[in-house]
Design an enzyme around this catalytic site. Structure first.
Site, PDB file in Angstrom:
ATOM      1  N   GLU D  81      20.761 -33.955  61.771  1.00 43.55           N
ATOM      2  CA  GLU D  81      21.545 -34.979  62.581  1.00 43.55           C
ATOM      3  C   GLU D  81      21.622 -35.048  63.909  1.00 43.55           C
ATOM      4  O   GLU D  81      22.214 -34.108  63.712  1.00 43.55           O
ATOM      5  CB  GLU D  81      23.088 -35.549  61.484  1.00 43.55           C
ATOM      6  CG  GLU D  81      22.986 -35.223  59.434  1.00 43.55           C
ATOM      7  CD  GLU D  81      22.279 -36.763  59.716  1.00 43.55           C
ATOM      8  OE1 GLU D  81      22.048 -37.939  60.471  1.00 43.55           O
ATOM      9  OE2 GLU D  81      22.144 -37.122  58.544  1.00 43.55           O
ATOM     10  N   CYS D 143      30.998 -35.791  54.981  1.00 42.01           N
ATOM     11  CA  CYS D 143      29.527 -34.889  56.142  1.00 42.01           C
ATOM     12  C   CYS D 143      29.449 -35.464  57.545  1.00 42.01           C
ATOM     13  O   CYS D 143      29.785 -34.362  58.289  1.00 42.01           O
ATOM     14  CB  CYS D 143      28.423 -35.598  55.175  1.00 42.01           C
ATOM     15  SG  CYS D 143      28.261 -35.291  53.558  1.00 42.01           S
ATOM     16  N   HIS D 167      21.484 -32.732  56.442  1.00 46.85           N
ATOM     17  CA  HIS D 167      21.653 -33.652  55.114  1.00 46.85           C
ATOM     18  C   HIS D 167      20.340 -32.780  54.605  1.00 46.85           C
ATOM     19  O   HIS D 167      19.454 -32.956  54.339  1.00 46.85           O
ATOM     20  CB  HIS D 167      21.355 -34.902  55.039  1.00 46.85           C
ATOM     21  CG  HIS D 167      22.867 -35.952  55.019  1.00 46.85           C
ATOM     22  ND1 HIS D 167      23.505 -35.762  56.521  1.00 46.85           N
ATOM     23  CD2 HIS D 167      24.137 -35.639  53.763  1.00 46.85           C
ATOM     24  CE1 HIS D 167      24.977 -36.997  56.381  1.00 46.85           C
ATOM     25  NE2 HIS D 167      25.252 -36.440  54.791  1.00 46.85           N
TER      26      HIS D 167
END
Lengths: 209, 209, 209, 209
Positions: D81, D143, D167
């Site tokens: 991310e 998340c 992820h």
């Protein structure tokens, strides 16, 4: 002699309360395509009941073109089906019947290829601005069954016509409706209803040419 | 006093020779939405040139609503963007510039949230039969850059208006065109152009309400 | 009497320089499954050359199980094919031959259903922690052709065995390799090679049981 | 002086009864990476409870690297991310709390960029045969919240370390389990658990280098 073009669609099934394929069959019933009478029929989502209905229609109308339509919930484009398999393998139809790997016609051929000019139909749709493709699987549910039976009965009754199947996307309203009230969800693919209707008419024109 | 609604779209880029976002900006230029004048601008797909152009437009028009549009080649629905990031990271723009992880505004905030009523826009589109969803990423190419700059300059020039971005699908003709001549290919998702245009107008109405 | 299990895979094709299906055939050649000798063959991606090769292998080995393998570039799971169609319709094979809607066996049946226990194979793979599903289309390229020819020659030579086809995903290395050097790209789906190998062995065990 | 590497994962949530991110945190707890002690923590899927837990861990351990992990049910590859947004917008967490467009830290920055070397991590994973990509959205659920809070508290406590989020896909067993008993269903994408574990270790090594 005026001949008949037969267009079939389905009633709603499962959790859907709308089926654009049936709506198109209703809308086109009684219209004309290239001078031919269109008969539109809404079929039940029932393995048992669809059989006699198709048999009757085909023996009675001996259609010059039989185009059956069904809904493809995950497709963004028109799918012109190449082939129907002699198998039923699906969750429950609207009568609650769930066949597992059963033949549609015991002893029948493993498959029938569409006798519609599928490549010419796709070409014409694309050139007319409608996303489309040949599909090599109509699944193993009612759509495949109707396509198989259509081609089977055209042969049984010696009808000198063409038959086949097209899968169509959700309408835009239908796709939007899946996520109304859930502003975080992603709607499934869809196509404007009037464009699907245009696609069906173009497919019939190509098939009649 | 009549105020201005600013709609921006892009010129074609990469291997595309058509960009529906720019066509909508052109079409809407000079029209009216809820009594407000619409100014439509086609932006260059150029990190360098887009900056001054946006700065000029925003300082000059002080728009009540700034809605920027861009193409989302893999989406079947309207994507109402939530946020723009202070980063440029992409393949070449139309000037051949390929930034790698560079800030749009050095020292600027990491992100700007859209000031458009994004949830209300999605709700209105869905209720109007147009598939749509909130998107949490506008990417890191020109679309994100224009959204970031739009929100940035609205603040710099103290404009009392709302700004944001929507990604739109390919038109049907454009999607069909990708596989014309290759009857075996699968076309990408798309949406009828007039429906996208309707979506943009609805989004502006919701934003002006 | 020891009988033979025949596993076929393909050489690389198109822009790929690696084909896991062929690697598995090579790896398994000379091994034993449930006491039976495994013969592994790497087939050419050639409509013309694959035919005689399959004919020779099947007439010579009269395999108790013939499991053919091929690559499915967009699948994340093992696809156990249900049916092979009597059609070749694809871009160029490694010899540059691009058939358009030609039958594999002129006058042959429209389709052959797999004679492997496809549902039992899928069940066993899932219970063993390997994502898998029945697939209703093996396409219209070499994979479908090899499946059709395998089932055809098993019949022609009266072999009392089962035959069918499984599509396998890219290996992880192969999927990663597609975007090496392009840190912004998204890799295609894949499966660890040793898990694919395990899946093939499980499928053979189920078929031999 | 030995420093600490903090790895967080989540407990199961929603209809899942297993979360590979939490399993990896448990597995790595007490291990060493490049001479540093790894502390692995399983976080609750609770907006309310995760906050204090992260605050305590970060103020106590002042980690040299904080790598948080979460499950991405529709991804076939590792997603590194880029950014966390100051927003909570999701269905219910395990406490039944469903925030709508609320800030995580009222008055906090709109976003924090990962301070991990995300491009180098992706490059290393790809070169090691693990499909991976930079992702520009960690969503707006737990998340994203944990990534935002991690970066926020690293700053609040002046920790001289790097923090970010990855992820990970379903495990193969988990994906297979989704369709066990429904031999017609298609399993979601997945990655072998030991490969995900290898990816996490590689990401930590790159981050520590």
């Amino acid at each position: 002699m005026v001949m008949v073009v037969l267009v079939t669609g389905f009633e709603p099934y499962g959790r859907e309360n709308y089926n654009p394929s049936g709506e198109i069959a209703k809308l086109m019933d009684g219209s004309k395509i290239m001078g031919e009478d269109v008969v539109g029929i809404v079929l039940p989502v029932s393995y048992a009941r669809v059989r006699g209905l198709l048999e009757d229609c085909i023996s009675r109308f001996k259609p010059r073109v039989l185009l059956s339509l069904g809904l493809a919930p995950r497709s963004s484009f028109i799918r012109v089906e190449r082939v129907a398999l002699n198998v039923m393998d699906s969750g429950p139809d609207n009568d609650g019947f769930s066949p597992v790997d059963e033949p549609i016609i015991p002893g029948g051929p493993a498959a029938y290829f569409s006798t519609l000019p599928i490549k010419s139909i796709v070409k014409r749709l694309l050139e007319s601005g409608i996303p489309a493709a040949v599909s090599n699987s109509a699944g193993t549910y009612l759509c495949n069954c109707v396509m198989y039976l259509g081609l089977h009965f055209m042969g049984i009754f010696n009808v000198d016509g063409k038959a086949g199947f097209m899968h169509i996307p959700y309408t835009m309203e239908q796709a939007a409706g899946k996520v109304v009230g859930d502003v975080r969800g992603e709607p499934p693919p869809s196509m404007a209803f009037n464009e699907v209707l245009r696609a069906v008419k173009l497919a019939l024109e190509v098939s009649l040419s």
